[in-house]
Design an enzyme around this catalytic site. Structure first.
Site, PDB file in Angstrom:
ATOM      1  CG  ASP A 298      80.178  95.363  59.494  1.00 48.89           C
ATOM      2  OD1 ASP A 298      80.694  96.394  59.037  1.00 48.89           O
ATOM      3  OD2 ASP A 298      79.224  94.765  58.962  1.00 48.89           O
TER       4      ASP A 298
HETATM    5  N1  URA Z   1      79.948  92.950  54.575  1.00 45.67           N
HETATM    6  C1  URA Z   1      79.359  93.265  55.747  1.00 45.67           C
HETATM    7  O1  URA Z   1      78.164  93.465  55.810  1.00 45.67           O
HETATM    8  N2  URA Z   1      80.136  93.353  56.839  1.00 45.67           N
HETATM    9  C2  URA Z   1      81.456  93.127  56.834  1.00 45.67           C
HETATM   10  O2  URA Z   1      82.102  93.213  57.885  1.00 45.67           O
HETATM   11  C3  URA Z   1      82.065  92.790  55.618  1.00 45.67           C
HETATM   12  C4  URA Z   1      81.283  92.718  54.483  1.00 45.67           C
END
Ligand code: URA
Length: 241
Positions: free
Chosen positions: A103
């Protein structure tokens, strides 16, 4: 392969620039200056020196980036900073892309490569490639949280593979190990428990730990051993050197 292609693949030059440099006598093959851009070379056998520097040719590139917050896991974006921007032109030209996504606000280890098959295989849930994340969360995790992760949570009707949750004593920080990568998976798992992730960082991928000497935004190529670990996790053969 053609000499100008090898040079353009290995240096931050267009094919046209590479050809012009060869014509100008800036390339030597096996110690002899070659001025024909279409000269055939075998990068695994022939030694090519360009502008006085020996060229190291790899079939594929594998790198680890310490992704900073605020960057999208993409090779291009109209409005947001994206991870490929953090690489120099000669790597961007090779067509590096991230193996999976973190993310925008997630930090830590992002493997980048131009090896599509290995990337694809690493992302297949059937391969069970492990990813370890460190987290902090808003409120202390309840005693039943570990079991909820281990049992395989259901998120939006989809059953997750068993995951491992290891909180520290505060129970507002710890690590999560996943063997798959559903959309916002960890954040959604914490939301299912009525909690909220406040920071998330990927610490390792396929058993390869993030190099602690890399500051956010820094990257380096994987070592030979790390590359072998990645290829073994993907079940791909070691590429020709
Ligand atoms: N899980 C999430 O919620 N975000 C990420 O970036 C990676 C795993």
């Amino acid at each position: 392969m053609r000499l100008d292609k090898l040079i353009s693949d290995s240096a931050a030059l267009t094919r046209k620039e590479a050809a012009a440099s060869v014509r100008a006598g800036q390339a030597a093959v096996n110690g002899i200056v070659v001025r024909e851009p279409d000269c055939k070379v075998d990068p695994g056998i022939d030694s090519v020196v360009f502008r006085g520097v020996p060229l190291v040719w790899r079939k594929y590139i594998y790198a680890m980036l310490n992704k900073p917050a605020g960057y999208v896991s993409a090779t291009d974006d109209r409005s947001l900073p994206y991870v490929l921007e953090l690489f120099p032109p000669e790597y961007r030209k090779r067509g590096l892309f991230p193996v999976g996504r973190l993310d925008r606000d997630t930090t830590g280890l992002l493997v980048m490569t131009d090896d599509g098959q290995t990337a694809h295989r690493c992302l297949s849930p059937r391969r069970h490639v492990t990813k370890v994340y460190s987290f902090t969360c808003l409120s202390p995790l309840p005693p039943e949280a570990e079991k909820a992760f281990a049992d395989g949570m259901t998120l939006g009707g989809e059953v997750c593979l068993p995951a491992s949750l290891s909180p520290d004593e505060s129970r507002t920080a710890g690590t999560v190990t996943l063997t798959e990568g559903k959309y916002h998976q960890i954040k959604r798992m914490f939301e299912r428990l009525g909690n909220k992730i406040t920071t998330l960082k990927r610490e390792s991928f396929a058993g390869i730990p993030l190099d602690p000497s890399l500051a956010p935004g820094e990257w380096r190529e994987l070592t030979k051993e790390e590359t072998e670990t990645l290829l073994a996790a993907a079940g791909t053969e070691t590429p020709d050197e």
